[in-house]
Design a protein around this motif. Structure first.
Motif, short mmCIF file in Angstrom:
data_model
loop_
_atom_site.label_atom_id
_atom_site.label_comp_id
_atom_site.label_asym_id
_atom_site.label_seq_id
_atom_site.Cartn_x
_atom_site.Cartn_y
_atom_site.Cartn_z
N LEU A 1 -41.96 20.50 0.89
CA LEU A 1 -42.22 20.79 -0.34
C LEU A 1 -41.84 19.38 -1.07
O LEU A 1 -40.59 19.09 -1.33
CB LEU A 1 -41.45 22.02 -0.67
CG LEU A 1 -41.75 22.37 -2.40
CD1 LEU A 1 -43.26 22.88 -2.16
CD2 LEU A 1 -40.71 23.35 -2.65
N PRO A 2 -42.88 18.81 -1.80
CA PRO A 2 -42.43 17.45 -2.55
C PRO A 2 -41.79 18.28 -3.81
O PRO A 2 -42.12 19.29 -4.36
CB PRO A 2 -43.66 16.72 -2.88
CG PRO A 2 -44.51 17.46 -1.71
CD PRO A 2 -44.15 18.96 -1.51
N MET A 3 -40.95 17.54 -4.46
CA MET A 3 -40.10 16.41 -4.05
C MET A 3 -38.86 16.34 -4.78
O MET A 3 -38.79 16.74 -5.85
CB MET A 3 -40.93 15.24 -4.52
CG MET A 3 -40.57 13.78 -3.87
SD MET A 3 -40.93 13.56 -2.26
CE MET A 3 -42.40 12.63 -2.55
N TYR A 4 -37.72 15.97 -4.22
CA TYR A 4 -36.42 15.77 -4.60
C TYR A 4 -36.12 14.40 -4.78
O TYR A 4 -36.69 13.44 -3.98
CB TYR A 4 -35.55 16.72 -3.90
CG TYR A 4 -35.50 18.16 -4.05
CD1 TYR A 4 -34.47 18.73 -4.76
CD2 TYR A 4 -36.43 18.87 -3.39
CE1 TYR A 4 -34.25 20.02 -4.82
CE2 TYR A 4 -36.29 20.22 -3.50
CZ TYR A 4 -35.42 20.97 -4.38
OH TYR A 4 -35.37 22.18 -4.31
N PHE A 5 -34.90 13.77 -5.47
CA PHE A 5 -34.84 12.61 -5.82
C PHE A 5 -33.09 12.40 -5.73
O PHE A 5 -32.38 13.31 -6.32
CB PHE A 5 -35.04 11.82 -6.74
CG PHE A 5 -36.54 12.26 -7.02
CD1 PHE A 5 -37.65 11.25 -6.25
CD2 PHE A 5 -37.43 13.16 -7.76
CE1 PHE A 5 -38.89 11.52 -6.41
CE2 PHE A 5 -38.47 13.57 -8.00
CZ PHE A 5 -39.43 12.53 -7.31
N ALA A 6 -32.46 11.65 -5.15
CA ALA A 6 -31.29 11.33 -4.67
C ALA A 6 -30.62 11.19 -6.25
O ALA A 6 -31.08 9.95 -6.88
CB ALA A 6 -30.69 10.25 -3.96
N ALA A 7 -29.74 11.62 -6.94
CA ALA A 7 -29.13 11.56 -8.31
C ALA A 7 -28.09 10.52 -8.07
O ALA A 7 -27.23 9.94 -9.08
CB ALA A 7 -28.66 12.60 -9.02
N GLU A 8 -27.41 10.27 -6.91
CA GLU A 8 -26.43 9.38 -6.53
C GLU A 8 -26.62 9.13 -5.01
O GLU A 8 -27.28 9.59 -4.37
CB GLU A 8 -25.15 10.11 -6.72
CG GLU A 8 -24.71 11.28 -5.86
CD GLU A 8 -23.74 12.13 -6.17
OE1 GLU A 8 -22.82 12.42 -5.44
OE2 GLU A 8 -23.36 12.36 -7.58
N ASP A 9 -25.87 8.16 -4.67
CA ASP A 9 -25.95 7.73 -3.14
C ASP A 9 -25.40 8.95 -2.30
O ASP A 9 -24.36 9.63 -2.76
CB ASP A 9 -25.02 6.66 -2.85
CG ASP A 9 -25.69 5.20 -3.48
OD1 ASP A 9 -26.61 5.28 -3.77
OD2 ASP A 9 -24.89 4.23 -3.13
#
Length: 421
Positions: free
Chosen positions: A294-302
């Motif tokens: 399931l697209p798409m998440y993004f890293a909000a921090e390392d």
């Protein structure tokens, strides 16, 4: 110490063997760098424990407009094959207060009370579709996908959102187009444009002629609450709810029927009262979930996952929700077997955390009604092809069948042979 360079893999855009690919990725770490269409790189998460860990808390975000540098700076744009999944502005692509506000607008439509109130309408659609199947001759091959699994959820969701009959073919076409993961840049841009145009037309129709439907409710809520719902949010919410409200249930019905027909002993358990349709649905969701990636998440921090895997802030993350049910770490006992008596049928087929699917209960209810009516009407139903010859849809996002050929009753000669015994 700087983490080592992890294993990398290019996803099969045609989804030729989704489960084998997910199992392969699972062995290479808590997250694996994968190549997506259009030269985009992301991290794939196939382990259930890692997915739950990452989806709890605020280390990941959904809003590409704030958290994905490649999208913000224009290196990835509307002609990317998966642009439809990030360009919308709905609860699916929002975080924090925006996500809460948008989810609260649609949540009432999927409350337990509202879902149960829809059961008579679901039953009526099922009865009509199953009734039409009775015209098939004994031994005739019928495509259950096009005759039952697909029209039931798509009809219901179009009814729920008040889509006029003349607009339904286009709405279905553009929603189906989102699932094509090997589109050219030109095709991808056309899909995105057509998707927004179809839903904008629906919204315009309902402004002129409101009715007792969810689209009219969303418009009225926007009018009553000022700028709470922008025009793009309205259109994007329609894209999300009409698309997600149909595709998941279609695949759930297809796969559950196919699994029961290819495991007659399990079907016999239901017929003898040793298991229920709900058992079959939950085990199907575990083994053959409607959505794989399931697209798409993004890293909000390392995010340091250990084992040399460091996801940098701004990097995309792709969750293989459909892989969790077969993860030996979650199901060490025969994870590949279809077993209705399995005590633990845990899966992540509807997601996890804040973005858990609002329509999960509705999809399950549709499947319950379809299964009960189908197997009640046609006790002799059988697959018309071997299980391993069922054709998957060419997509790495959904776990779907292109068709589901069955024989509703044996041919006359076969029936006589069985009776003679």
């Amino acid at each position: 110490m700087e983490p080592r360079c992890p294993y990398a893999h290019t996803l099969d855009t045609l989804g030729s063997d989704l489960h084998a690919e997910a199992a392969h990725l699972r062995t290479h770490g808590p997250a694996v760098r994968v190549g997506l269409p259009g030269g985009v790189s992301a991290w794939s998460v196939t382990r259930a424990d890692v997915a739950r860990q990452l989806l709890t808390g605020n280390r990941l975000a959904k809003n590409a407009r704030r958290h994905w540098p490649d999208w913000i700076e224009g290196r990835v744009g509307p002609d990317w094959p998966l642009a439809s999944w990030v360009a919308v502005e709905s609860m699916f692509t929002s975080d924090g207060a925006d996500h809460h506000r948008l989810r609260m607008l649609t949540a009432p439509a999927f409350s337990p009370r509202r879902v149960e109130a829809l059961r008579p309408r679901v039953r009526a659609i099922v009865d009509t579709l199953v009734g039409a199947l009775r015209a098939a001759a004994p031994g005739e091959t019928v495509d259950l996908h096009s005759r039952l699994s697909y029209p039931l959820p798509t009809t219901l969701i179009c009814d729920l959102f008040g889509v006029p009959e003349e607009q339904r073919p286009e709405v279905r076409r553009v929603v189906d187009g989102v699932l094509e993961t090997d589109a050219s840049p030109e095709q991808a841009r056309a899909v995105l444009d057509d998707l927004f145009a179809a839903m904008a037309r629906l919204a315009a129709t309902k402004r002129e002629s409101p009715g007792d439907d969810m689209t009219s409710e969303l418009i009225a809520t926007r009018a009553a609450d000022g700028d709470r719902l922008s025009e793009k949010e309205l259109v994007s919410t329609l894209i999300l709810m009409i698309g997600a409200g149909s595709e998941t249930a279609v695949n759930l019905i297809d796969h559950t029927v196919a699994l029961l027909l290819s495991h007659p002993g399990q079907l016999a358990l239901i017929r003898s009262g040793g298991a229920t349709w709900r058992d079959a649905i939950e085990e199907s969701l575990r083994l053959e979930p409607p959505v794989m990636h399931l697209p798409m998440y993004f890293a909000a921090e390392d995010v340091d996952l250990g084992e040399g895997v460091l996801i940098r802030a701004g990097e995309p993350v792709l969750f293989a929700f459909g892989a969790a049910g077969r993860d030996p770490g979650l199901h060490p006992d025969r994870p590949e077997d279809f077993d209705l008596t399995r005590a633990d049928k845990t899966h992540l087929a509807f997601g996890h955390g804040r973005h858990y699917c609002l329509g999960a209960a509705l999809g399950v209810m549709e499947a319950e009604e379809a299964l009960g009516a189908l197997f009640g009407a046609f006790p002799g139903i059988e697959l018309a092809v071997p299980e391993d010859r069922l054709r998957p849809q060419e997509s790495f996002i959904v776990n779907a069948l292109r068709d589901l050929p069955v024989r509703l009753e044996p041919a006359a000669g076969e029936r006589a042979a069985v009776a003679a015994g």
